[in-house]
Design a protein around this motif. Structure first.
Motif, PDB file in Angstrom:
ATOM      1  N   VAL A  19       1.368  11.656  -7.785  1.00 30.45           N
ATOM      2  CA  VAL A  19       1.758  12.723  -6.863  1.00 30.45           C
ATOM      3  C   VAL A  19       1.350  12.398  -5.434  1.00 30.45           C
ATOM      4  O   VAL A  19       2.044  12.744  -4.470  1.00 30.45           O
ATOM      5  CB  VAL A  19       1.133  14.064  -7.314  1.00 30.45           C
ATOM      6  N   SER A  20       0.214  11.684  -5.286  1.00 29.55           N
ATOM      7  CA  SER A  20      -0.318  11.427  -3.950  1.00 29.55           C
ATOM      8  C   SER A  20       0.417  10.325  -3.215  1.00 29.55           C
ATOM      9  O   SER A  20       0.242  10.170  -2.003  1.00 29.55           O
ATOM     10  CB  SER A  20      -1.804  11.065  -4.044  1.00 29.55           C
ATOM     11  N   ALA A  21       1.204   9.491  -3.904  1.00 27.87           N
ATOM     12  CA  ALA A  21       1.890   8.371  -3.262  1.00 27.87           C
ATOM     13  C   ALA A  21       2.831   8.895  -2.177  1.00 27.87           C
ATOM     14  O   ALA A  21       3.575   9.819  -2.379  1.00 27.87           O
ATOM     15  CB  ALA A  21       2.678   7.577  -4.289  1.00 27.87           C
ATOM     16  N   ASN A  22       2.798   8.247  -0.978  1.00 28.69           N
ATOM     17  CA  ASN A  22       3.637   8.716   0.117  1.00 28.69           C
ATOM     18  C   ASN A  22       4.243   7.537   0.874  1.00 28.69           C
ATOM     19  O   ASN A  22       4.395   6.458   0.321  1.00 28.69           O
ATOM     20  CB  ASN A  22       2.828   9.626   1.069  1.00 28.69           C
ATOM     21  N   VAL A 180     -12.074   0.042   0.692  1.00 30.57           N
ATOM     22  CA  VAL A 180     -12.746   0.327  -0.572  1.00 30.57           C
ATOM     23  C   VAL A 180     -11.697   0.599  -1.637  1.00 30.57           C
ATOM     24  O   VAL A 180     -10.683   1.261  -1.376  1.00 30.57           O
ATOM     25  CB  VAL A 180     -13.686   1.548  -0.435  1.00 30.57           C
ATOM     26  N   ASN A 181     -11.931   0.073  -2.857  1.00 34.80           N
ATOM     27  CA  ASN A 181     -11.022   0.254  -3.983  1.00 34.80           C
ATOM     28  C   ASN A 181     -11.827   0.729  -5.191  1.00 34.80           C
ATOM     29  O   ASN A 181     -13.010   0.401  -5.330  1.00 34.80           O
ATOM     30  CB  ASN A 181     -10.307  -1.056  -4.315  1.00 34.80           C
ATOM     31  N   ALA A 182     -11.197   1.487  -6.082  1.00 33.71           N
ATOM     32  CA  ALA A 182     -11.911   2.037  -7.240  1.00 33.71           C
ATOM     33  C   ALA A 182     -10.994   2.103  -8.448  1.00 33.71           C
ATOM     34  O   ALA A 182      -9.764   2.175  -8.315  1.00 33.71           O
ATOM     35  CB  ALA A 182     -12.450   3.433  -6.915  1.00 33.71           C
ATOM     36  N   GLY A 183     -11.599   2.085  -9.667  1.00 34.00           N
ATOM     37  CA  GLY A 183     -10.795   2.155 -10.873  1.00 34.00           C
ATOM     38  C   GLY A 183     -11.571   2.612 -12.088  1.00 34.00           C
ATOM     39  O   GLY A 183     -12.814   2.578 -12.107  1.00 34.00           O
ATOM     40  N   LEU A 184     -10.824   3.053 -13.109  1.00 33.30           N
ATOM     41  CA  LEU A 184     -11.372   3.462 -14.401  1.00 33.30           C
ATOM     42  C   LEU A 184     -10.570   2.776 -15.505  1.00 33.30           C
ATOM     43  O   LEU A 184      -9.399   2.459 -15.336  1.00 33.30           O
ATOM     44  CB  LEU A 184     -11.264   4.978 -14.593  1.00 33.30           C
ATOM     45  N   ASN A 185     -11.205   2.570 -16.660  1.00 38.59           N
ATOM     46  CA  ASN A 185     -10.468   2.083 -17.814  1.00 38.59           C
ATOM     47  C   ASN A 185     -11.102   2.606 -19.097  1.00 38.59           C
ATOM     48  O   ASN A 185     -12.311   2.836 -19.160  1.00 38.59           O
ATOM     49  CB  ASN A 185     -10.387   0.549 -17.837  1.00 38.59           C
ATOM     50  N   HIS A 203      -6.932   0.445  -1.082  1.00 42.40           N
ATOM     51  CA  HIS A 203      -6.848   0.941   0.300  1.00 42.40           C
ATOM     52  C   HIS A 203      -7.280   2.407   0.360  1.00 42.40           C
ATOM     53  O   HIS A 203      -6.726   3.199   1.137  1.00 42.40           O
ATOM     54  CB  HIS A 203      -5.426   0.809   0.868  1.00 42.40           C
ATOM     55  N   ALA A 204      -8.267   2.773  -0.443  1.00 44.35           N
ATOM     56  CA  ALA A 204      -8.702   4.173  -0.491  1.00 44.35           C
ATOM     57  C   ALA A 204      -9.299   4.634   0.833  1.00 44.35           C
ATOM     58  O   ALA A 204      -9.269   5.830   1.144  1.00 44.35           O
ATOM     59  CB  ALA A 204      -9.723   4.358  -1.617  1.00 44.35           C
ATOM     60  N   SER A 205      -9.829   3.708   1.627  1.00 46.49           N
ATOM     61  CA  SER A 205     -10.434   4.078   2.912  1.00 46.49           C
ATOM     62  C   SER A 205      -9.401   4.204   4.029  1.00 46.49           C
ATOM     63  O   SER A 205      -9.769   4.465   5.183  1.00 46.49           O
ATOM     64  CB  SER A 205     -11.494   3.042   3.304  1.00 46.49           C
ATOM     65  N   TYR A 217      -0.513   1.672  12.378  1.00 45.10           N
ATOM     66  CA  TYR A 217      -0.232   2.605  11.295  1.00 45.10           C
ATOM     67  C   TYR A 217      -1.328   2.526  10.235  1.00 45.10           C
ATOM     68  O   TYR A 217      -2.067   1.540  10.152  1.00 45.10           O
ATOM     69  CB  TYR A 217       1.126   2.312  10.657  1.00 45.10           C
ATOM     70  N   THR A 218      -1.423   3.566   9.446  1.00 48.53           N
ATOM     71  CA  THR A 218      -2.365   3.603   8.336  1.00 48.53           C
ATOM     72  C   THR A 218      -1.727   2.950   7.111  1.00 48.53           C
ATOM     73  O   THR A 218      -0.594   3.273   6.751  1.00 48.53           O
ATOM     74  CB  THR A 218      -2.741   5.061   7.997  1.00 48.53           C
ATOM     75  N   ILE A 219      -2.431   2.031   6.499  1.00 47.08           N
ATOM     76  CA  ILE A 219      -1.924   1.376   5.301  1.00 47.08           C
ATOM     77  C   ILE A 219      -1.969   2.370   4.144  1.00 47.08           C
ATOM     78  O   ILE A 219      -3.014   2.949   3.843  1.00 47.08           O
ATOM     79  CB  ILE A 219      -2.761   0.124   4.955  1.00 47.08           C
ATOM     80  N   ASP A 220      -0.833   2.568   3.523  1.00 44.30           N
ATOM     81  CA  ASP A 220      -0.767   3.522   2.420  1.00 44.30           C
ATOM     82  C   ASP A 220      -1.569   3.021   1.227  1.00 44.30           C
ATOM     83  O   ASP A 220      -1.626   1.814   0.943  1.00 44.30           O
ATOM     84  CB  ASP A 220       0.679   3.753   1.982  1.00 44.30           C
ATOM     85  N   ALA A 221      -2.172   3.931   0.520  1.00 38.38           N
ATOM     86  CA  ALA A 221      -2.908   3.580  -0.689  1.00 38.38           C
ATOM     87  C   ALA A 221      -1.954   3.046  -1.751  1.00 38.38           C
ATOM     88  O   ALA A 221      -0.814   3.486  -1.856  1.00 38.38           O
ATOM     89  CB  ALA A 221      -3.668   4.788  -1.218  1.00 38.38           C
TER      90      ALA A 221
END
Length: 342
Positions: A19-22, A180-185, A203-205, A217-221
Motif C-alpha cells: 500500500v505504501s509504494a508510491n 537504512v534497510n530492514a527485513g523479517l523472515n 531506502h527506508a531513510s 528528488y527523494t529516492i522511493d523506498a
C-alpha cells in the motif's frame, strides 16, 4: 509466541509495504539469481543457512548485443554466522557487501557498501520454526560522467559530436548518502518439506539524489516480498519453488520459478540443478547450476519478452553466480544442508 501471530505479523508487514509504494524517480537493479545475493533482497537473511563463513558473488550483464549500451551489475558479499546457544538454533549473522551498477556505457555508476546484522531464532523445541530480523546500513555513491551525454544540440551531419557544447551542464556530478534497510523472515523446515516467507524495505531513510541542484528528488523506498517451498523427493532429489515481488514507486517486478536438484553420487559433486523462472512482462530465463558440499555455481540466460527486444534491437542478458562456504581454524568441516535458500 504462537505461530498464528507470526503469520499475522508477516501478512501485516506485506500489506503495509504494498500500500505504501508510491511514485519513483529511479528503479534499483535486480538479479535473476536473487537467491545468491541475500543482502540485496532481505537483510534478515544475513548468515541464514551459513555454517561458519559464506562468500557470494554475482555478475549480471544486461541488454548486451543490442543498439543500446549494456548494463553491468556486480555484487560480492561475505557473511559470518555466530551461534548464540548450545544447539546452534539461535544465530547471529553479520555481513559486508559491495555492490556496483554501471549503466549506459559508464555514463552513470552507482556503488554501495553495506554492513548488516541479522538474528534468527528458533520458536519451538524441535527447531522447525524460525523467525529472523535484520538491519543493514549502506553508504551509497553515484557518479555521472557528462562527457558521455548525447544531446539533440550535438547532432550534426556526422552524427553525435560530444565536442560540441550541450548547453545543459550537469551541476551534481557525484553524490553520496547513507541509508537504512530492514527485513523479517519466517522459516519452517521438516524432514520432507519446508517453506519460507520474508519481507524487507530498502531506502527506508529516504535519501535524496539528482543531477541538478534545482531538481533533486527523494529516492522511493523499495519493498521486497519473498517466498519459497522445498520438497525432499526419492533418491535424494529435491524440488524447490521460489517467488519474489519487488515494488518501487509505480514500478513492480514479479518473478516465480522452480529448481529441480538432481542428486549426483560423486565425492566432488552433490547435485546438478536445473530450473526455469518467469519475470512477468520482462523475460523467461532457464537456470543451470552445479552444487557440491561447499560451493554452488549458477548460470541464467534471459529470453527477453518485453518491448525492449525488437527486430532491430536483439538484446540479451546473462548472469553468473557463485557461493562458497568455508570454515575458520576453530570449526571442523561438516556436511552442509543447503548453501543458499531459494
Amino acid at each position: 509466541m504462537k505461530i498464528k501471530y507470526i503469520y499475522r505479523a508477516l501478512l501485516s508487514l506485506v500489506v503495509v509495504m504494498v500500500v505504501s509504494a508510491n511514485r519513483v524517480q529511479a528503479q534499483d537493479p535486480h538479479f535473476s539469481q536473487y537467491f545468491t545475493s541475500p543482502m540485496t533482497i532481505n537483510p534478515s537473511l544475513i548468515g541464514k543457512d551459513v555454517e561458519d563463513w559464506r562468500l557470494t558473488s554475482t555478475l549480471r550483464r544486461q541488454w548486451w548485443g543490442g543498439t543500446v549500451a549494456p548494463y553491468n551489475t556486480y555484487t560480492a558479499s561475505i557473511e559470518k554466522r555466530i551461534a548464540m546457544n548450545s544447539t546452534g538454533d539461535n544465530q547471529l549473522g553479520i555481513g559486508l557487501m559491495a555492490f556496483s551498477d554501471e549503466s549506459n556505457n559508464g555514463l552513470l555508476k552507482d556503488t554501495y557498501l553495506s554492513l548488516g546484522a541479522a538474528y534468527n531464532m528458533t520458536l519451538d523445541g524441535a527447531g522447525r520454526h524460525h523467525l529472523g530480523a535484520g538491519l543493514t546500513a549502506s553508504y551509497a555513491g553515484r557518479l555521472v560522467d557528462p562527457s558521455k551525454f548525447e544531446f539533440q544540440s550535438q547532432f550534426g551531419s556526422m552524427g553525435f559530436q560530444r565536442s560540441v557544447p550541450s548547453n545543459d551542464p550537469v551541476t551534481i556530478q557525484s553524490n553520496h548518502y547513507l541509508e537504512v534497510n530492514a527485513g523479517l523472515n519466517y522459516n519452517y523446515s521438516d524432514t520432507k518439506w519446508g517453506f519460507n516467507l520474508g519481507a524487507a524495505v530498502f531506502h527506508a531513510s529516504k535519501p535524496r539524489d539528482g543531477v541538478y541542484l534545482n531538481s533533486t528528488y527523494t529516492i522511493d523506498a523499495r519493498y521486497s516480498v519473498q517466498g519459497g517451498m522445498y520438497f525432499n523427493l526419492a533418491n535424494h532429489n529435491q524440488l524447490m519453488l521460489s517467488e519474489i515481488s519487488e515494488m518501487q514507486g509505480q514500478n513492480s517486478i514479479h518473478s516465480i520459478g522452480a529448481v529441480y536438484k538432481i542428486s549426483v553420487k560423486d565425492k566432488n559433486l552433490r547435485s546438478f540443478n536445473v530450473g526455469l523462472w518467469e519475470r512477468f512482462g520482462d523475460a523467461i530465463y532457464p537456470y543451470i547450476g552445479l552444487e557440491s558440499e561447499r560451493w554452488i555455481a549458477g548460470l541464467t540466460y534471459d529470453v527477453v519478452t518485453s518491448g525492449v527486444k525488437t527486430a532491430s534491437n536483439s538484446v540479451q542478458s546473462m548472469e553468473l553466480s557463485f557461493a562458497w562456504q568455508f570454515f575458520s581454524a576453530k570449526h571442523l568441516p561438516k556436511p552442509i544442508k543447503r548453501i543458499i535458500q531459494y
